[in-house]
Design an enzyme around this catalytic site. Structure first.
Site, PDB file in Angstrom:
ATOM      1  N   GLY A 101       0.707  -1.270   0.016  1.00 26.48           N
ATOM      2  CA  GLY A 101      -0.072  -0.060  -0.009  1.00 26.48           C
ATOM      3  C   GLY A 101       0.634   1.183   0.040  1.00 26.48           C
ATOM      4  CG  ASN A 130      -2.398  -7.804  -2.005  1.00 28.32           C
ATOM      5  OD1 ASN A 130      -1.747  -8.771  -2.993  1.00 28.32           O
ATOM      6  ND2 ASN A 130      -2.271  -7.943  -1.075  1.00 28.32           N
ATOM      7  CG  PHE A 131      -6.753  -5.919  -6.446  1.00 28.34           C
ATOM      8  CD1 PHE A 131      -5.375  -6.117  -6.957  1.00 28.34           C
ATOM      9  CD2 PHE A 131      -7.719  -7.172  -6.973  1.00 28.34           C
ATOM     10  CE1 PHE A 131      -5.052  -7.199  -7.759  1.00 28.34           C
ATOM     11  CE2 PHE A 131      -7.003  -8.253  -7.573  1.00 28.34           C
ATOM     12  CZ  PHE A 131      -5.968  -8.305  -7.924  1.00 28.34           C
ATOM     13  CG  HIS A 132      -8.184  -1.957  -0.157  1.00 28.07           C
ATOM     14  ND1 HIS A 132      -7.438  -3.032   0.434  1.00 28.07           N
ATOM     15  CD2 HIS A 132      -8.297  -1.037   0.994  1.00 28.07           C
ATOM     16  CE1 HIS A 132      -7.071  -2.632   1.384  1.00 28.07           C
ATOM     17  NE2 HIS A 132      -7.370  -1.678   1.914  1.00 28.07           N
ATOM     18  NE  ARG A 133      -2.869  -2.918   1.978  1.00 31.18           N
ATOM     19  CZ  ARG A 133      -3.252  -4.108   1.808  1.00 31.18           C
ATOM     20  NH1 ARG A 133      -4.285  -4.364   1.252  1.00 31.18           N
ATOM     21  NH2 ARG A 133      -2.524  -5.123   2.187  1.00 31.18           N
ATOM     22  CG  ASP A 190       2.101  -4.127   7.603  1.00 35.13           C
ATOM     23  OD1 ASP A 190       2.071  -3.093   8.600  1.00 35.13           O
ATOM     24  OD2 ASP A 190       1.200  -4.671   7.787  1.00 35.13           O
ATOM     25  CG  ASN A 191       8.259  -6.841   9.204  1.00 35.46           C
ATOM     26  OD1 ASN A 191       9.399  -6.990   9.524  1.00 35.46           O
ATOM     27  ND2 ASN A 191       8.078  -6.758   7.766  1.00 35.46           N
ATOM     28  CB  CYS A 234      18.221   7.786  17.465  1.00 30.01           C
ATOM     29  SG  CYS A 234      20.072   7.748  17.013  1.00 30.01           S
ATOM     30  CB  CYS A 248      -2.548  -2.969   7.203  1.00 36.14           C
ATOM     31  SG  CYS A 248      -1.622  -3.901   5.774  1.00 36.14           S
ATOM     32  CB  CYS A 410     -10.355 -15.645  15.769  1.00 36.60           C
ATOM     33  SG  CYS A 410      -8.795 -16.676  15.532  1.00 36.60           S
TER      34      CYS A 410
END
Length: 453
Positions: A101, A130-133, A190-191, A234, A248, A410
């Site tokens: 994204g 993935n496509f929406h972003r 993203d990590n 830092c 996300c 879940c």
């Protein structure tokens, strides 16, 4: 009786097969990493030149072509940019780590602006979620390497931009080779482990690092290791606890938010390359998409005792960042394993033995996710209500029956284990189990028409 014995043996064999597959996958991953490590260790610097791990090179451009002037005319007339700025951009190379994204809009604007060379790093493949972003990918490229998919789209946008694909994960043993020849690095991951890896490598190689993040309706942006600005260590000398980190895939994100931050990462990279404007070093840009407010705050300066960028660093080579952070260097599903398979239920077992009988099925996903899709007999009790015991007001009477099986589920079988752990402590004599793999396993093994997200 015979049927029961056969069912029991079948279940045991399926569990053994699942365990063996998991062990095989782990061994194959270890083998790939070992082969990569040996491969890199035995190559000299000269041997690396020219392959997909080498950053771009080539002749230095000293003038613009007629096509350049026509294509980039609207930015050429900017007083602080001009011909010299365009030439700097044309001769520049930018490495974008993560073609999701953030990486997609960043790459799109850098290619459109005339960046001469782009390196695209991503180990993952394109999928529908993935496509929406991730706006460079398309339906017909599902299953393709994200780096390769982005290359196709960027070549259509600007065929003069040279694209290098690195369709692999960054590891301590390959990061320096990949990053070395690029001018600027964009962290679009993203990590947390990869953030430390990129920052440390960029400090060692003296590369500016444009770091962006986006989650839900919020985004952040800063530039590390630029001028006298700080590095990532830092600001965060100690990594956050794994349970405090949300990506996300779990927390969700609006595509326009990642687009906003990704475009601004491209802007900061251009400013660094051209030498224009006030680069966002030593400052953090915070974007609140809910109220459309941008805030710009100062962050701490270089830490004199920073283990990486101080005058006397304690870290002199890249380390094992997954071990350092206590989490995986990937935003893919990393299964939680609080219980053995004997203490859990497969979706097949639940479907065959329990679903048609009286039981309590508790879906611990947040309400917003429960509304997307749910099993007909499920009761939605979000995990937070399990942990603070507020669920007792709703389900107290049902839970008084010790003979009533309690099954929790879940999305992927992670949060449900946390819920089971809590319920077993409160109701030690009850039959409490969770579904291995959650709703994703239900779709894969029971009902292929059940939606996944």
């Amino acid at each position: 009786m015979m049927e029961s014995a056969v069912d029991s043996e079948r279940t045991m064999l399926k569990r053994e097969i699942a365990d063996l597959r998991a062990a095989l996958n782990q061994k194959e991953q270890c083998l790939r990493e070992l082969e990569d490590s040996v491969s890199f260790a035995t190559r000299s610097e000269q041997e690396v030149v020219g392959n997909d791990l080498e950053s771009p090179g080539g002749a230095v451009h000293t003038k613009l072509t007629n096509d350049d002037i026509a294509r980039y005319s609207r930015q050429l007339i900017l007083p602080d940019f001009g011909v010299q700025g365009q030439l700097k951009l044309k001769n520049s190379s930018v490495l974008i780590v993560g073609m999701g994204g953030l990486g997609c809009p960043a790459a799109q604007y850098l290619a459109a602006a005339g960046c001469g060379h782009l390196g695209l790093v991503d180990y993952d493949e394109v999928e529908r979620s993935n496509f929406h972003r991730q706006i460079l990918h398309s339906e017909d490229r599902c299953g393709m390497s994200k780096a390769e998919s982005a290359r196709i789209a960027l070549n259509e946008l600007n065929p003069h931009c040279e694209i290098h694909c690195h369709s692999r994960m960054l590891y301590p043993h390959n990061a320096m080779h990949i990053i070395r020849g690029y001018d600027v690095v964009l962290d679009c991951t993203d990590n947390v482990p990869t953030r430390y890896l990129l920052s440390d490598a960029c400090v060692m190689l003296n590369k500016p690092l444009v770091s962006g993040s986006a989650l839900k309706m919020d985004g952040q942006l800063t530039v590390y290791n630029y001028g006298n600005g700080p590095c990532y260590r830092c600001i965060f000398p100690v990594p956050p606890p794994p349970e405090a980190v949300t990506n996300c895939g779990d927390g969700g994100v609006l595509g326009a938010v990642t687009g906003t931050i990704g475009a601004m990462q491209a802007l900061e990279a251009i400013k660094v390359i051209v030498g224009m404007g006030d680069v966002l070093a030593g400052r953090l840009l915070i974007f609140d998409g809910s109220s459309c407010v941008f805030r710009n705050i100062r962050i701490r300066s270089k830490r004199p005792n920073c283990h990486m960028c101080s005058a006397q660093p304690l870290i002199t080579e890249l380390i094992n960042y997954e071990m350092f952070c206590g989490m995986h260097a990937t935003d893919k599903n990393n299964p939680t394993l609080l219980f053995s398979t004997d203490e859990r239920l497969s979706v097949e077992e639940y479907h065959r033995k329990i679903q048609a009988k009286p039981h309590l099925l508790i879906d611990v996903r947040p309400t917003a996710e429960f509304e997307i899709c749910q099993l007909p007999e499920a009761v939605n009790v979000p995990l937070v209500e399990i942990l603070d015991d507020s669920y007792l007001k709703r389900l107290g009477k049902q839970l008084e029956d010790k003979e009533l099986p309690v099954v929790l589920l879940c999305r992927r079988g992670n949060d449900s284990q946390i819920a089971v752990q809590h319920l077993r402590n409160r109701f030690p004599k009850h039959f409490v189990r969770d579904l291995i793999g959650g709703l994703h396993a239900w779709t894969s093994n029971i009902d292929p028409n059940f939606p996944i997200y």
